[in-house]
Design an enzyme around this catalytic site. Sequence first.
Site, PDB file in Angstrom:
ATOM      1  N   ALA A 264      11.546  -2.755  24.069  1.00  0.00           N
ATOM      2  CA  ALA A 264      11.618  -2.745  25.516  1.00  0.00           C
ATOM      3  C   ALA A 264      12.720  -3.686  25.971  1.00  0.00           C
ATOM      4  O   ALA A 264      13.292  -4.421  25.164  1.00  0.00           O
ATOM      5  CB  ALA A 264      10.289  -3.191  26.116  1.00  0.00           C
ATOM      6  N   GLU A 300       8.037  -8.953  27.880  1.00  0.00           N
ATOM      7  CA  GLU A 300       9.100  -8.592  28.845  1.00  0.00           C
ATOM      8  C   GLU A 300       8.831  -9.254  30.185  1.00  0.00           C
ATOM      9  O   GLU A 300       9.741  -9.720  30.849  1.00  0.00           O
ATOM     10  CB  GLU A 300       9.218  -7.072  29.003  1.00  0.00           C
ATOM     11  CG  GLU A 300       9.434  -6.286  27.716  1.00  0.00           C
ATOM     12  CD  GLU A 300      10.536  -6.815  26.808  1.00  0.00           C
ATOM     13  OE1 GLU A 300      11.504  -7.413  27.314  1.00  0.00           O
ATOM     14  OE2 GLU A 300      10.413  -6.650  25.577  1.00  0.00           O
TER      15      GLU A 300
HETATM   16  N1  B3K Z   1      15.888  -8.500  25.134  1.00  0.00           N
HETATM   17  C1  B3K Z   1      15.655  -7.215  24.553  1.00  0.00           C
HETATM   18  C2  B3K Z   1      16.606  -6.967  23.420  1.00  0.00           C
HETATM   19  C3  B3K Z   1      17.451  -5.785  23.576  1.00  0.00           C
HETATM   20  C4  B3K Z   1      18.701  -5.865  22.729  1.00  0.00           C
HETATM   21  C5  B3K Z   1      19.095  -4.558  22.186  1.00  0.00           C
HETATM   22  N2  B3K Z   1      20.410  -4.531  21.668  1.00  0.00           N
HETATM   23  C6  B3K Z   1      14.261  -7.040  24.098  1.00  0.00           C
HETATM   24  C7  B3K Z   1      13.397  -8.263  24.147  1.00  0.00           C
HETATM   25  O1  B3K Z   1      13.518  -9.134  23.326  1.00  0.00           O
HETATM   26  O2  B3K Z   1      12.638  -8.405  25.054  1.00  0.00           O
HETATM   27 ZN    ZN Z   2      12.642 -10.698  24.265  1.00  0.00          ZN
END
Ligand code: B3K
Ligand code: ZN
Length: 875
Positions: A264, A300
């Site tokens: 996600a 998230e």
């Molecule tokens: N911050 C996103 C990571 C997505 C990177 C993809 N290349 C997911 C997470 O750690 O919440």
């Molecule tokens: Zn994250």
Amino acid sequence: MSDPQPVYLSDYQPPDYLVTHTELTFDLDPTATRVKARLHIERNPAAALSAPLVLDGENLTLVSLGLDGTALEERDYVVSDTTLRIEHVPERFCLESEVEIDPNSNTALEGLYRSSGMYCTQCEAEGFRRITYYPDRPDVMATFKVTVIGDPAREPVLLANGNRVEQGERDGRHFAVWEDPHPKPCYLFALVAGDLCKTSDRFTTQSGREVALEIWVEEENLDKTGHAMASLKRAMAWDETTYGREYDLDLFMIVAVNDFNMGAMENKGLNIFNSAAVLTHPDTATDAAFQNVEGIVAHEYFHNWSGNRVTCRDWFQLSLKEGFTVFRDQCFSADTNSAPVKRIQDVSFFRTAQFAEDAGPTAHPVRPDHYIEITNFYTLTIYEKGAEVVRMLCNLIGWEAFRRGADRYFERFDGCAATIEDFVGCMEDASGERLDQFMRWYSQAGTPEVDAFGEYDYVHGEYRLTLRQRTPATPGQNEKLPLHVPVRLGLVGTKSGQDLTLTLDGESLGKEGVIHLRQAEQTFVFENVAEAPVPSLLRGFSAPVLLHYPYSREELAFLLTHDSDGFNRWDAGQRLSMLALDDLIAAHRNGVEKVMDTRVVEAFRTLLDGEVSDKAVLAEMLTLPTEAYIAEQQRIVDVDAIHAAREFMRQSLAVALRDEFIATYEANASDEPYAPTPEQIATRSLKNVALAYLMAIEDAKGLELCQAQFAAGRNMTDVRQALTLLVHSDRQDLAAPALKTFGEKWAHDSLVMDQWFTVQVTRPQPDVLERVEYLMDHPAFSIKNPNKVRALIGAFTQNRVNFHRLDGQGYRLLADVVIELNRLNPEIAARLITPLTRWQRFDESRQALMRQELARIKKEPLSSNVYEVVEKALA
Ligand code: B3K
Ligand code: ZN
């Protein structure tokens, strides 16, 4: 073409130009979407007056460019494959650009792409540059106003970050305007457009703000959003009570997307989720999937503070947001479910997968100092080891100081792009503790090994514990310095079976304490120890190290029943099983008869007799170390001996404890309607562990229970377990019809078909490769869908006996898939190669076969992602 070059942390320079406000207009079209950008730019006061403006951009067709209302001529700027450069710009100006992009042909799933007919975006880390020309770096933060124009029939729903401020129709098209008042880096930008339906709910924050919550899905999935919504509300409440953080917009949206590289993405106010990480229904999702959804929804959501309000200065600091946020979601899940089980599951995964990463050619520190492709660094080290480091910090300074440090961090760096030093500095300020040696955890790669040795002195009533630490060399880092290792411990009296009071240097630490190993070797002398103890070390896995202590089997059996720390009780069981497995592996290698260690049988009997009251913990304690974990303990992995030894142990336990397993199964079978509660999940786990033992010997009773469980079809947890056990048994006469029934029943449900693939390709009998090839042609499979690739190919690579076939066909199949994916989706291709990069751990013939496939991949024109991994693997 020249080889891709690394970027170095030491080269970091602040941006020359800042964007204060970003206006975007998307005129959606499947193959020719037009993106107009108006960027309000200012020179960074720290930058040189003459600095040129250099924007990132990839796969963009520039249509027009203007500055403060005047069109720029071609001689005014230079466009390369990756940049747009304007030599002379004013101090403050508005740059207007229009580009065309092709969402349909975007199979990399970065930038703007289409998934099942809908438009969606993924910009972290560097995907925004595939949408428009922009300073695509996290330390440039702007407010955004986004207009999305689409076809009212094809995409009735038009979403972007923030709050919707306007909508309407014009010339047969419709549009929506979204404003996000919180400055953000472009990696947090998101847009979704398609034919979607929503479930709505509300949340009132602690200060009384009303927040509308929406989960957007395809219509047929509307009945699968309830658990994600409930999890979201629990997470919002938890962040308020635990960290005092509340949500900051009027609307929070989640969208489920079928084609997604990761789990996600935390885009501001508009989280985009892999449908596998949000949709659940008792009939289609297992307990594990329910818990996974809860954890990811929370993760998230927590990013809204740890990541979005306070973001990373540069991508080297990735663990600043990821390690901290994983720690936060782990604590949330521990508070919501069984805390010891959450810890057991996290650590058991960590010690298998992260230790392997740390020991392989792609090992890197929690804060890497260089990379070629940042996408390759969304790793277990950045996420999980990063979380362990934050956990150690919290344990070192205590929760109260940690919470004060977190408050300080969120307040001081709100709206800023921060560094790991900023975070640790807040913890130092809040606690008064010096953390300079601790910082080495961020810069040193590799798993520290701690050798422990203890001696009891009857005469003086002293217990001397010596700890010695060393971190093995990792690529590019030969010299390692001693780390600050917090070791939580207890001394369990062998007579009393109780934790003894710990007295160190005349000071009492109570019945459990933390000692600080800072030097390469240190001896701790505990005074007034009235009876000979067994040490219970590294309780709760207090530091991410590999601990060696020469426990006897009697001592382990003692800790298994007497340790007051639930985690260490489980760990003692694992260590005991490991010693017995080592004997069996040796017997298998030497071709002598395998003999089961009766101490393990007796330990299991005690467990089954009701020694442990928490059923979820009990289920974990009855589970043997996985083949992958056992392999991690060996310098040269003996794939077949490990499998044979573990199977022998499972069968021996099943034969010896058959009646107990039947009784456990029966006592935990239930007719209650499904609920993903910790109590029900615990009961089902225990029952299904018992069933697995019974099916290990495939006797009539086991088969009968298993078939009945499959036929009853109560919920996916039970059905999937029964199906798996049938398919993994030798009774293919029973497995084939079950697979067929299941496949036909769920042909319409993509997420269930993923499970159908995985069940088949994880079968241990040596005939799976042909099945993988056959299933790759199945209409439900698509190489363009990352979930399918993971369910079929990824799962196959974890099937150790089959993937590591001696004829090399498993490796060949993986390399073929990687070569195809290198063109379609480099991020997924680079992740998928991982098992091939671990060749050093296998026998010579397998090593040669694995290297041969890596070399074959290397001959291809490679994406920077795959190039970086293959280079390291063959270095
Ligand atoms: N911050 C996103 C990571 C997505 C990177 C993809 N290349 C997911 C997470 O750690 O919440
Ligand atoms: Zn994250």
